[in-house]
Design an enzyme around this catalytic site. Sequence first.
Site, PDB file in Angstrom:
ATOM      1  N   LYS A  22     -73.087  43.759 -41.532  1.00  0.00           N
ATOM      2  CA  LYS A  22     -74.217  44.139 -40.663  1.00  0.00           C
ATOM      3  C   LYS A  22     -73.866  43.892 -39.195  1.00  0.00           C
ATOM      4  O   LYS A  22     -74.113  44.749 -38.343  1.00  0.00           O
ATOM      5  CB  LYS A  22     -75.456  43.307 -41.036  1.00  0.00           C
ATOM      6  N   CYS A 116     -87.773  35.457 -31.650  1.00  0.00           N
ATOM      7  CA  CYS A 116     -87.774  36.001 -32.999  1.00  0.00           C
ATOM      8  C   CYS A 116     -87.933  34.837 -33.954  1.00  0.00           C
ATOM      9  O   CYS A 116     -88.210  33.723 -33.533  1.00  0.00           O
ATOM     10  CB  CYS A 116     -86.488  36.756 -33.289  1.00  0.00           C
ATOM     11  N   ARG A 121     -84.551  33.639 -28.105  1.00  0.00           N
ATOM     12  CA  ARG A 121     -83.180  34.182 -28.055  1.00  0.00           C
ATOM     13  C   ARG A 121     -83.026  34.908 -26.727  1.00  0.00           C
ATOM     14  O   ARG A 121     -83.214  36.116 -26.633  1.00  0.00           O
ATOM     15  CB  ARG A 121     -82.915  35.092 -29.245  1.00  0.00           C
ATOM     16  N   ASP A 304     -75.145  31.466 -39.665  1.00  0.00           N
ATOM     17  CA  ASP A 304     -75.706  32.389 -40.661  1.00  0.00           C
ATOM     18  C   ASP A 304     -75.461  31.920 -42.097  1.00  0.00           C
ATOM     19  O   ASP A 304     -76.093  32.432 -43.022  1.00  0.00           O
ATOM     20  CB  ASP A 304     -75.103  33.794 -40.478  1.00  0.00           C
TER      21      ASP A 304
HETATM   22  C1  UD1 Z   1     -75.131  37.119 -33.390  1.00  0.00           C
HETATM   23  C2  UD1 Z   1     -75.384  37.598 -34.798  1.00  0.00           C
HETATM   24  C3  UD1 Z   1     -76.211  36.565 -35.548  1.00  0.00           C
HETATM   25  C4  UD1 Z   1     -75.548  35.193 -35.464  1.00  0.00           C
HETATM   26  C5  UD1 Z   1     -75.246  34.819 -34.022  1.00  0.00           C
HETATM   27  C6  UD1 Z   1     -74.458  33.522 -33.871  1.00  0.00           C
HETATM   28  C7  UD1 Z   1     -75.495  40.022 -34.572  1.00  0.00           C
HETATM   29  C8  UD1 Z   1     -76.337  41.246 -34.662  1.00  0.00           C
HETATM   30  N1  UD1 Z   1     -76.124  38.854 -34.737  1.00  0.00           N
HETATM   31  O1  UD1 Z   1     -76.398  37.027 -32.739  1.00  0.00           O
HETATM   32  O2  UD1 Z   1     -76.297  36.991 -36.905  1.00  0.00           O
HETATM   33  O3  UD1 Z   1     -76.451  34.250 -36.003  1.00  0.00           O
HETATM   34  O4  UD1 Z   1     -74.474  35.867 -33.410  1.00  0.00           O
HETATM   35  O5  UD1 Z   1     -73.251  33.602 -34.538  1.00  0.00           O
HETATM   36  O6  UD1 Z   1     -74.280  40.082 -34.393  1.00  0.00           O
HETATM   37  N2  UD1 Z   1     -77.644  32.753 -25.827  1.00  0.00           N
HETATM   38  C9  UD1 Z   1     -78.147  32.515 -24.551  1.00  0.00           C
HETATM   39  N3  UD1 Z   1     -78.219  33.574 -23.682  1.00  0.00           N
HETATM   40  C10 UD1 Z   1     -77.820  34.832 -24.021  1.00  0.00           C
HETATM   41  C11 UD1 Z   1     -77.323  35.054 -25.315  1.00  0.00           C
HETATM   42  C12 UD1 Z   1     -77.233  33.996 -26.204  1.00  0.00           C
HETATM   43  O7  UD1 Z   1     -78.506  31.395 -24.214  1.00  0.00           O
HETATM   44  O8  UD1 Z   1     -77.912  35.735 -23.183  1.00  0.00           O
HETATM   45  C13 UD1 Z   1     -77.555  31.643 -26.793  1.00  0.00           C
HETATM   46  C14 UD1 Z   1     -78.459  31.838 -28.004  1.00  0.00           C
HETATM   47  O9  UD1 Z   1     -79.779  31.379 -27.761  1.00  0.00           O
HETATM   48  C15 UD1 Z   1     -77.765  31.029 -29.062  1.00  0.00           C
HETATM   49  C16 UD1 Z   1     -76.285  31.200 -28.703  1.00  0.00           C
HETATM   50  O10 UD1 Z   1     -76.250  31.649 -27.359  1.00  0.00           O
HETATM   51  O11 UD1 Z   1     -78.092  29.676 -28.949  1.00  0.00           O
HETATM   52  C17 UD1 Z   1     -75.532  32.174 -29.578  1.00  0.00           C
HETATM   53  O12 UD1 Z   1     -76.193  33.412 -29.571  1.00  0.00           O
HETATM   54  P1  UD1 Z   1     -75.397  34.780 -29.729  1.00  0.00           P
HETATM   55  O13 UD1 Z   1     -73.970  34.518 -30.108  1.00  0.00           O
HETATM   56  O14 UD1 Z   1     -75.666  35.617 -28.531  1.00  0.00           O
HETATM   57  O15 UD1 Z   1     -76.114  35.424 -30.978  1.00  0.00           O
HETATM   58  P2  UD1 Z   1     -76.508  36.908 -31.163  1.00  0.00           P
HETATM   59  O16 UD1 Z   1     -75.481  37.800 -30.550  1.00  0.00           O
HETATM   60  O17 UD1 Z   1     -77.939  37.079 -30.805  1.00  0.00           O
END
Ligand code: UD1
Length: 423
Positions: A22, A116, A121, A304
């Site tokens: 996914k 979410c 997030r 995950d």
């Molecule tokens: C992706 C995965 C999700 C997985 C996550 C962590 C997809 C569609 N989803 O989510 O299944 O659980 O990686 O491995 O690929 N953060 C910030 N600012 C930002 C972006 C992120 O502070 O702009 C923080 C988030 O709150 C979190 C951490 O960074 O604590 C990791 O998030 P991130 O790696 O961005 O996860 P996703 O890409 O949302």
Amino acid sequence: MSIFRIEGGHPLSGSVRVQGAKNSVLPILAAAFLSPEECVIHNCPHLTDVEHTLSILRHLGCRAEWEGDSVRVDASAPQNADVPDSLMGEMRSSVVFLGPILGRMGKAELSYPGGCELGPRPIDLHLAALRTLGADIQERSGRLSCEGRLKGGDITLSLPSVGATENAMLAAVTADGVTTITNAAREPEIVDLQNFLNTMGADVHGAGSSVVTVRGGKPLHGGEHTVIADRIVACTYLSAVASAGGEGEVTGVDWRQLSTVTAVLSEAGCKVESGMDSIYIRTDKRLRAVRPIRTAPYPGFPTDAQAVVMAALCKAQGATVFSENMFDSRYRHVDELTRMGADIRVEGKVAVVYGVERLFGAKVKSTDLRGGAALAVAGLGAEGETVISGLKHIDRGYAGLAEDLRALGAKIRREEEKLTENS
Ligand code: UD1
């Protein structure tokens, strides 16, 4: 309303091929928007999140059609540069369209994805990366308006966000000049995205390491790509065998991508053997608790996989400490596991699982995607019948959880629950 009905307490025996990932297919489909020619993506899992992604592509003016497990995307004549609120609200990862829409159309408008079920997030890192490439981004009442002709730049992420790395890569292939992304996420799904972008004629290097380099502005063409296997789905099925006992094999998966999880299952007493593209697991006695499990960015223990491994360890001998370091509200499955007899104490980001001798079937509700899968894992190891509702969460990430678990020998079926029944 659909439910899963599980008859637990029976050892498993079987083999299952793991679906496409996914977390790879979503950014790859968004990347197809960059191409003026048709792209064909193979091994796409039939998930509601993929359907939402196809709806976004169609809204943007693309043709996006299934052919078996493949999807054909024709983005030769894009018409729109926005993602409607309704589609943004369905799926947080719609934000990965920001980079490709801005890059291809010179502007993009979408709503702020907000929180979410895993807690807040933020997307500040996505926005900062795009601003470094020259995007002008305005945030007004929950809507984001972006525009600008992008130029290569040096992006340093303050933490290795998967989504921000992907958005930066997708925007950078359209930007003139060289972009470097430092402290990039190193997940296998980032490597998969790089490989697809390069089949389209892009010039991206370094994915899988902490520095990704993109030589932008190359003319893009059509591409054909096969999505990698879903390592989290593989972890779910291995955890199911660990929970129920017996033996099983997951195939089509690269064991190196889940070695932190198989190491935990081995430490818990499972026999795990990794082949070229398969993993075999056998469990013939009660599991034992393991050393603390701390979720971390790849190659650390994946957030995950936290819920499904926790479900398998509920009956282990001794106490296991989990530390969830990625998301704030990622223990919502704990209350449901407790209804099945688990003994788990949560304080902030730490959960301590005191192993119990038995779990009992119960009526439970999935609260989020992986938490829902964890209930199925626990249900297979529980005595009696477990009924799981809230399957819309599970359908976001598992193309056929019941069929796949049945291939492993599980007694699980999906049913339409009568409306009069309370659960
Ligand atoms: C992706 C995965 C999700 C997985 C996550 C962590 C997809 C569609 N989803 O989510 O299944 O659980 O990686 O491995 O690929 N953060 C910030 N600012 C930002 C972006 C992120 O502070 O702009 C923080 C988030 O709150 C979190 C951490 O960074 O604590 C990791 O998030 P991130 O790696 O961005 O996860 P996703 O890409 O949302």
